[in-house]
Design a protein around this motif. Structure first.
Motif, PDB file in Angstrom:
ATOM      1  N   ILE A 326     -26.141  36.051  43.125  1.00 26.52           N
ATOM      2  CA  ILE A 326     -27.144  35.270  42.390  1.00 26.52           C
ATOM      3  C   ILE A 326     -26.406  34.504  41.289  1.00 26.52           C
ATOM      4  O   ILE A 326     -25.847  35.111  40.369  1.00 26.52           O
ATOM      5  N   LEU A 327     -26.406  33.199  41.394  1.00 26.74           N
ATOM      6  CA  LEU A 327     -25.706  32.368  40.408  1.00 26.74           C
ATOM      7  C   LEU A 327     -26.719  31.551  39.626  1.00 26.74           C
ATOM      8  O   LEU A 327     -27.171  30.495  40.104  1.00 26.74           O
ATOM      9  N   TYR A 347     -28.432  31.018  45.607  1.00 25.69           N
ATOM     10  CA  TYR A 347     -28.428  32.258  46.375  1.00 25.69           C
ATOM     11  C   TYR A 347     -27.277  32.202  47.375  1.00 25.69           C
ATOM     12  O   TYR A 347     -27.236  31.311  48.219  1.00 25.69           O
ATOM     13  N   LYS A 348     -26.342  33.139  47.225  1.00 25.71           N
ATOM     14  CA  LYS A 348     -25.189  33.186  48.138  1.00 25.71           C
ATOM     15  C   LYS A 348     -25.440  34.279  49.171  1.00 25.71           C
ATOM     16  O   LYS A 348     -25.324  35.488  48.851  1.00 25.71           O
ATOM     17  N   LYS A 349     -25.797  33.867  50.354  1.00 28.26           N
ATOM     18  CA  LYS A 349     -26.252  34.853  51.345  1.00 28.26           C
ATOM     19  C   LYS A 349     -25.165  35.850  51.748  1.00 28.26           C
ATOM     20  O   LYS A 349     -25.468  36.965  52.151  1.00 28.26           O
ATOM     21  N   GLU A 350     -23.888  35.457  51.577  1.00 27.71           N
ATOM     22  CA  GLU A 350     -22.813  36.371  51.993  1.00 27.71           C
ATOM     23  C   GLU A 350     -22.816  37.675  51.175  1.00 27.71           C
ATOM     24  O   GLU A 350     -22.242  38.676  51.590  1.00 27.71           O
ATOM     25  N   TYR A 351     -23.442  37.662  50.021  1.00 28.29           N
ATOM     26  CA  TYR A 351     -23.549  38.879  49.210  1.00 28.29           C
ATOM     27  C   TYR A 351     -24.792  39.705  49.579  1.00 28.29           C
ATOM     28  O   TYR A 351     -25.030  40.758  49.018  1.00 28.29           O
ATOM     29  N   LYS A 419     -29.017  23.966  50.386  1.00 28.23           N
ATOM     30  CA  LYS A 419     -29.111  25.163  51.245  1.00 28.23           C
ATOM     31  C   LYS A 419     -29.225  26.440  50.422  1.00 28.23           C
ATOM     32  O   LYS A 419     -29.657  27.469  50.922  1.00 28.23           O
ATOM     33  N   GLU A 420     -28.761  26.390  49.167  1.00 32.28           N
ATOM     34  CA  GLU A 420     -28.646  27.632  48.379  1.00 32.28           C
ATOM     35  C   GLU A 420     -29.646  27.765  47.226  1.00 32.28           C
ATOM     36  O   GLU A 420     -29.802  28.844  46.665  1.00 32.28           O
ATOM     37  N   ASN A 449     -31.943  46.366  49.325  1.00 30.10           N
ATOM     38  CA  ASN A 449     -32.411  46.580  50.692  1.00 30.10           C
ATOM     39  C   ASN A 449     -31.788  45.591  51.684  1.00 30.10           C
ATOM     40  O   ASN A 449     -32.335  45.384  52.768  1.00 30.10           O
ATOM     41  N   ARG A 450     -30.674  44.979  51.289  1.00 28.32           N
ATOM     42  CA  ARG A 450     -30.114  43.919  52.132  1.00 28.32           C
ATOM     43  C   ARG A 450     -29.745  44.414  53.524  1.00 28.32           C
ATOM     44  O   ARG A 450     -29.832  43.656  54.487  1.00 28.32           O
ATOM     45  N   ASP A 451     -29.396  45.682  53.640  1.00 24.23           N
ATOM     46  CA  ASP A 451     -29.042  46.197  54.974  1.00 24.23           C
ATOM     47  C   ASP A 451     -30.282  46.243  55.882  1.00 24.23           C
ATOM     48  O   ASP A 451     -30.219  45.839  57.024  1.00 24.23           O
ATOM     49  N   LYS A 452     -31.379  46.726  55.298  1.00 24.27           N
ATOM     50  CA  LYS A 452     -32.622  46.829  56.099  1.00 24.27           C
ATOM     51  C   LYS A 452     -33.164  45.452  56.459  1.00 24.27           C
ATOM     52  O   LYS A 452     -33.808  45.275  57.477  1.00 24.27           O
ATOM     53  N   LEU A 453     -32.931  44.494  55.568  1.00 28.85           N
ATOM     54  CA  LEU A 453     -33.515  43.153  55.774  1.00 28.85           C
ATOM     55  C   LEU A 453     -32.681  42.275  56.696  1.00 28.85           C
ATOM     56  O   LEU A 453     -33.169  41.294  57.236  1.00 28.85           O
TER      57      LEU A 453
END
Ligand SMILES: Cc1ncc(COP(=O)(O)O)c(C=O)c1O
Length: 454
Positions: A326-327, A347-351, A419-420, A449-453
């Motif tokens: 989150i920047l 939003y940096k999706k790689e994180y 995109k971000e 919860n990024r793993d579940k999502l």
């Protein structure tokens, strides 16, 4: 890029940090997710997967009004003086707005689009000219240039501030350039020191699109007052709303007289002398008396609301700035105050285990936090090609010039930002500190919860 915030608080390299995030070890490395707030233990299942949302209470409505406006609206109604030629309310508003901005003059207009069209016309930006502008703006900024038969020449965006990148302006200037049009987009000031210095060096006009920047300041001076003319919008969503409405502010009497005359069908006004019924070209761009009384009533809350938005925005930044991926936006060093028409971050999706932004936005909305992805790459949209293919543009601009324009119409930093970006509306910032905690907690919950999502 200079001044980029270090995302990693533990002196890992970016590559190491990314690896840690993807394997889930970063929380431990940085002292646990609890380091980002106290939500971790109660975060629970994301609402988008059937869990309980962080928040069910709605945020503030907009616009906000009270009974005190009713009497003045009724008095205009009952007077029958609904247009400025028969009333006094628009002139009264103009005096008050000029005073608030610290300018000699203000001209109220039907809306922000017309304010910009008048400013461009009166300052002599004409068919065949080029104007350097930010691609990251509301479509009206594009439209006013296209309607003036001007080439909108974009300078790429500074992704950290969401503003026109001042270091990319000069390379866009050539012998056809007439003006720079900085937009204080999202209510965050553009870098006016650099923009004005470039304009001075190349003898260019500067017209500020301050349509989202009421009471924003650059080195203690109001945005919209830092150039040849500044333009504002008072549309329904704006911080000073009247359904529709706009204004131009400036200090040069002769220019402001021409603005007045132009907006009133070209009738004589001040230094625009009566040589005939209509000494100059013009158009009807007048504000109504009803708009003016609503604006004067709304003006009473503007300062307090602006202070609240700033306080909450800064607190929210402090809450989310350490969440990986989150920047939050940055403000230039010369910014003494922002308006916060929107609160943006990247939003940096790689994180977030590569959860696409669209899913992040849906998940956040389901937690009770309204949000959006903001502007798209509008220079790729149909309107530019439609303009360039019109008979007028083909007559005005050579085939080679249009070919070059098309070839140069690429803005990688802006593409990436589109995109971000994640935006929160200004109304979310009108609440309490607790409301900001809800926003931060919801983001953290999604992160956890990024793993579940994924
Ligand atoms: C950056 C910007 N420029 C111009 C405008 C045009 O203002 P209006 O909608 O009042 O015509 C707006 C309004 O949304 C805006 O946000």
């Amino acid at each position: 890029m200079k001044g980029v915030r270090k995302m990693n608080k533990n002196n890992l390299t970016r590559r190491e940090f990314l690896a840690a995030v993807s394997t889930g070890t970063v929380a431990a490395a940085s002292g646990g997710v609890g380091a980002y707030g106290n939500v971790s233990k109660k975060a629970g299942k994301p609402a988008i997967l059937g869990g309980k949302p962080v928040r069910t209470k709605p945020f503030s409505d907009w616009p906000i009004w009270d009974k005190s406006a009713e009497e003045s609206i009724l008095s205009v109604l009952r007077s029958g003086n609904w247009y400025r030629g028969r009333g006094t309310k628009v002139s009264e508003f103009e005096k008050k707005y000029a005073e608030l901005m610290g300018t000699k003059r203000c001209l109220a207009t039907a809306n922000g689009t017309t304010a910009l069209l008048i400013a461009l016309h009166v300052l002599g930006v004409d068919a065949g000219d080029e104007v350097v502008v930010s691609p990251y703006t509301f479509i009206a900024t594009y439209n006013v240039l296209i309607l003036s038969k001007v080439l909108p020449v974009f300078a790429d965006t500074d992704p950290e501030t969401f503003q026109i990148n001042p270091d990319k302006i000069e390379e866009r200037i050539n012998e056809n350039t007439k003006a720079i049009m900085p937009v204080h987009i999202l209510g965050l000031p553009a870098n006016m020191d650099k923009i004005n210095a470039i304009a001075k060096k190349h003898n260019l006009l500067v017209i500020e699109d301050a349509c989202q920047a009421w009471l924003a300041e650059w080195r203690g001076k109001k945005c919209g007052t830092l150039s040849d003319l500044g333009c504002f919008s008072f549309q329904n969503s704006k911080h000073l709303p009247a359904g529709e409405g706009g204004a131009i502010v400036g200090n040069d009497d002769e220019i402001m007289d021409r603005c007045y005359s132009f907006h009133n069908c070209g009738r004589a006004y001040g230094s625009v002398k009566r040589t005939s019924g209509y000494p100059i070209r013009g158009s009807n761009r007048r504000m109504q008396e009803f708009q003016a009384v609503i604006l004067m009533s709304q003006m009473k809350r503007l300062e307090k609301d602006t202070a609240r938005r700033n306080e909450n925005a800064h607190y929210l930044t402090s809450r989310i700035k350490d969440i990986p991926g989150i920047l939050p936006h940055k403000l230039y060093e010369g910014v003494t105050r922002a308006a916060y028409h929107l609160y943006p971050f990247r939003y940096k999706k790689e994180y977030f285990n590569n959860i696409p932004r669209s899913k992040f936005l849906s998940a956040l909305s389901r937690e009770g936090i309204p949000c959006s992805g903001g502007y798209g790459p509008q220079y790729k949209y149909g309107l530019i090609e439609e303009a360039l293919n019109s008979p007028g543009y083909k007559r005005l601009y050579s085939r080679e010039r249009l070919k070059r324009y098309r070839e140069e119409n690429h803005y990688p930093d802006n593409d990436q930002l589109c995109k971000e970006a994640v935006w929160f509306s200004q109304r979310l910032l009108l609440g309490t500190k607790r409301d900001m905690d809800d926003i931060a907690d919801a983001i953290l919950k999604i992160y956890e919860n990024r793993d579940k999502l994924a």
